[in-house]
Design a protein around this motif. Structure first.
Motif, PDB file in Angstrom:
ATOM      1  N   ARG A 277       0.819  -1.217   0.000  1.00 35.79           N
ATOM      2  CA  ARG A 277       0.000   0.000   0.000  1.00 35.79           C
ATOM      3  C   ARG A 277       0.852   1.266   0.000  1.00 35.79           C
ATOM      4  N   CYS A 278       2.026   1.229   0.608  1.00 34.02           N
ATOM      5  CA  CYS A 278       2.818   2.465   0.726  1.00 34.02           C
ATOM      6  C   CYS A 278       4.103   2.428  -0.100  1.00 34.02           C
ATOM      7  N   ARG A 279       4.211   1.504  -1.041  1.00 34.86           N
ATOM      8  CA  ARG A 279       5.455   1.345  -1.810  1.00 34.86           C
ATOM      9  C   ARG A 279       5.847   2.627  -2.549  1.00 34.86           C
ATOM     10  N   GLU A 280       4.860   3.414  -3.002  1.00 35.89           N
ATOM     11  CA  GLU A 280       5.155   4.633  -3.748  1.00 35.89           C
ATOM     12  C   GLU A 280       5.817   5.696  -2.876  1.00 35.89           C
ATOM     13  N   TYR A 281       5.705   5.558  -1.549  1.00 37.88           N
ATOM     14  CA  TYR A 281       6.203   6.595  -0.638  1.00 37.88           C
ATOM     15  C   TYR A 281       7.434   6.156   0.144  1.00 37.88           C
ATOM     16  N   MET A 282       8.094   5.093  -0.301  1.00 38.20           N
ATOM     17  CA  MET A 282       9.221   4.563   0.474  1.00 38.20           C
ATOM     18  C   MET A 282      10.564   5.128   0.042  1.00 38.20           C
ATOM     19  N   PHE A 283      10.704   5.530  -1.218  1.00 35.71           N
ATOM     20  CA  PHE A 283      12.000   5.954  -1.724  1.00 35.71           C
ATOM     21  C   PHE A 283      11.994   7.383  -2.257  1.00 35.71           C
ATOM     22  N   ASN A 284      11.028   8.191  -1.849  1.00 35.44           N
ATOM     23  CA  ASN A 284      11.019   9.589  -2.291  1.00 35.44           C
ATOM     24  C   ASN A 284      12.214  10.364  -1.743  1.00 35.44           C
ATOM     25  N   PHE A 285      12.778   9.907  -0.626  1.00 40.28           N
ATOM     26  CA  PHE A 285      13.936  10.608  -0.059  1.00 40.28           C
ATOM     27  C   PHE A 285      15.156  10.512  -0.955  1.00 40.28           C
TER      28      PHE A 285
END
Length: 482
Positions: free
Chosen positions: A398-406
């Motif tokens: 569910r949150c894969r899109e928000y894991m590597f934005n850093f």
């Protein structure tokens, strides 16, 4: 012929008796089977309950090292283990300073407040007086001591002056307020009391005892409450300025925690950036608390949070989930099943991504290769590993899109540790004091703590920040801006 008929009736009668006997036997056996079935169902239920109880001892406990359980919720044995167990790997070297390490020592003051000469007064060989003999300096050391802590009482006398020319009575001071005290405390006493409450998290009773035992000042808890409320009122211009800066920031970290206030459970929220921290109290844990506080400015923010669903219901510009939370949960799965490799692969991917950012702090790193590696691992079935593995897998999907934005923005951190550390002080305060007895007291602590945390981020002294509240709050707000 008659005998044959008699034999048939007798045979039928015997057969009927046997059938009745068999029916009775079947009924008895059926009853026995039903009883055994009921006993078996009861035993199955008891076995399931016992297995669940036993699993608590066979599976590793969740604590602050391998889950999101806060340290305040840990068992005593887990706390002892956490405080005595280090995550560092042994290097085999002896403890202490290593060869080539630059040591640090206290530097002597160029202008000591007093100089004391120590020399012998008589000769230990012949007993002659050494009063007029030559002295040779051997060595010098300096001793740091605290002055005698006693209050300085200033008596201020206000005079009215009579003009010789017109006879008018002139006064340069304000008229004394009716009912005003003849003895008052100045800002230095008030600032120290607020500092001990907000920064050192002391309850009012301990502050009262400290002033009595160390300074000889008799305070009342009512005075402490008034001073803290006064500091809260004076802090409003700075709080307003901090909120404005946070609303203009592109990357903001959020977190929330329970706050016991006035015999009920409220929620304390934190919104913080690299330079500013704002804590406030809300009635609930829903995203409405942030919407009411920050309004449309949320749409321009990249939110760094944990995976609490309230944050993802809001219209942020983008998200970055805290990888430290996920790594702790992966650590727990590693302990649940130390033979599987699924959780270790995901752990390795996240750790390598964080290391890549640390090695190249200013670069823009594409996140697609890292997402591909993560997706390849998430496609693997974990059904056989248990429900804990499946639950984490579903959460990561569910949150894969928000894991590597850093990786693509150097301004975005990979974790939300700064928010957790900022709101952690509230839990220390609650642990010392138990609860806030009023909403005003809770709000005062959170707002003054916002001032303190913001001051720290600008390398300013927390005590001087509180002391400035009785000076010019506008000038202190400008110090934040600079």
């Amino acid at each position: 012929m008659n005998n044959n008929v008699t034999d048939i009736f007798q045979a039928l009668k015997n057969l009927e008796g046997k059938i009745s006997s068999l029916e009775k036997t079947v009924d008895d056996q059926q009853e026995c089977i039903c009883n055994l079935t009921r006993i078996n169902d009861r035993l199955r239920k008891e076995n399931r309950i016992l297995k669940n109880r036993l699993a608590k001892y066979e599976s590793p406990d969740k604590d602050s090292n391998n889950s999101s359980v806060p340290p305040s919720k840990e068992r005593m044995s887990d706390e002892v283990k956490r405080r005595t167990k280090t995550l560092r790997k042994s290097t085999g070297r002896k403890p202490g300073g290593q060869l080539g390490h630059d040591g640090n020592t206290l530097l002597k003051s160029e202008s000591p407040d007093s100089i004391i000469d120590i020399s012998a007064s008589y000769c230990t060989q012949c007993g002659h007086s050494l009063e007029d003999c030559e002295r040779i300096l051997d060595y010098v050391n300096q001793v740091i001591t605290l002055p005698e802590l006693r209050p300085v009482i200033k008596e201020i006398r206000h005079y009215k002056t009579i003009c010789n020319r017109c006879g008018a009575t002139v006064q340069s001071h304000k008229p004394r307020r009716r009912g005003g005290n003849a003895v008052i405390y100045d800002a230095s006493v008030k600032s120290l009391a607020v500092y001990l409450s907000v920064v050192q998290f002391l309850p009012y009773g301990r502050i009262e005892n400290m002033f009595h035992e160390i300074f000889g000042i008799e305070l009342t808890q009512a005075s402490l409450v008034n001073w803290i409320n006064d500091a809260k009122a004076k802090a409003q211009p700075a709080i307003k300025k901090i909120k404005e800066y946070i609303m203009q920031s592109a990357v903001v970290g959020f977190d929330e925690s329970g706050c016991y206030c006035n015999k009920r459970l409220d929620w304390a929220w934190i919104a913080q950036t690299v330079y500013f921290t704002l804590l406030f109290r809300g009635n609930g844990r829903s995203g409405k608390e942030l919407t009411d506080r920050f309004g449309d400015s949320l749409e321009r923010m990249i939110a760094v949070t944990d995976r609490h669903s309230a944050y993802f219901a809001l219209h942020f510009l983008n998200h970055q989930v805290c990888l430290a939370h996920i790594l702790r949960e992966l650590q727990y799965l590693n302990e649940v099943d130390d033979k599987q490799q699924w959780s270790r692969r995901i752990e390795s991917i996240l750790q390598q991504a964080i290391h890549e950012r640390n090695e190249h702090p200013q670069d823009i790193i594409p996140k697609e290769p890292w997402l591909k590696r993560l997706d390849d691992t998430l496609r693997q079935s974990v059904t056989s590993l248990g429900k804990d593995f499946q639950r984490l897998k579903n959460g990561l999907i569910r949150c894969r899109e928000y894991m590597f934005n850093f990786l693509e923005d150097p301004l975005i951190p990979s974790d939300n540790n700064a928010s957790e550390c900022g709101i952690r002080k509230l839990k220390i305060k609650l642990k010392n004091s138990g609860t806030f007895r009023s909403e005003l007291g809770a709000d005062a602590f959170l707002e003054l703590h916002s001032i303190v945390e913001t001051a720290k981020k600008h390398d300013l002294s927390p005590y001087k920040a509180i002391r400035a509240l009785w000076g010019s709050t506008d000038s202190y707000a400008m110090a934040f801006a600079e």
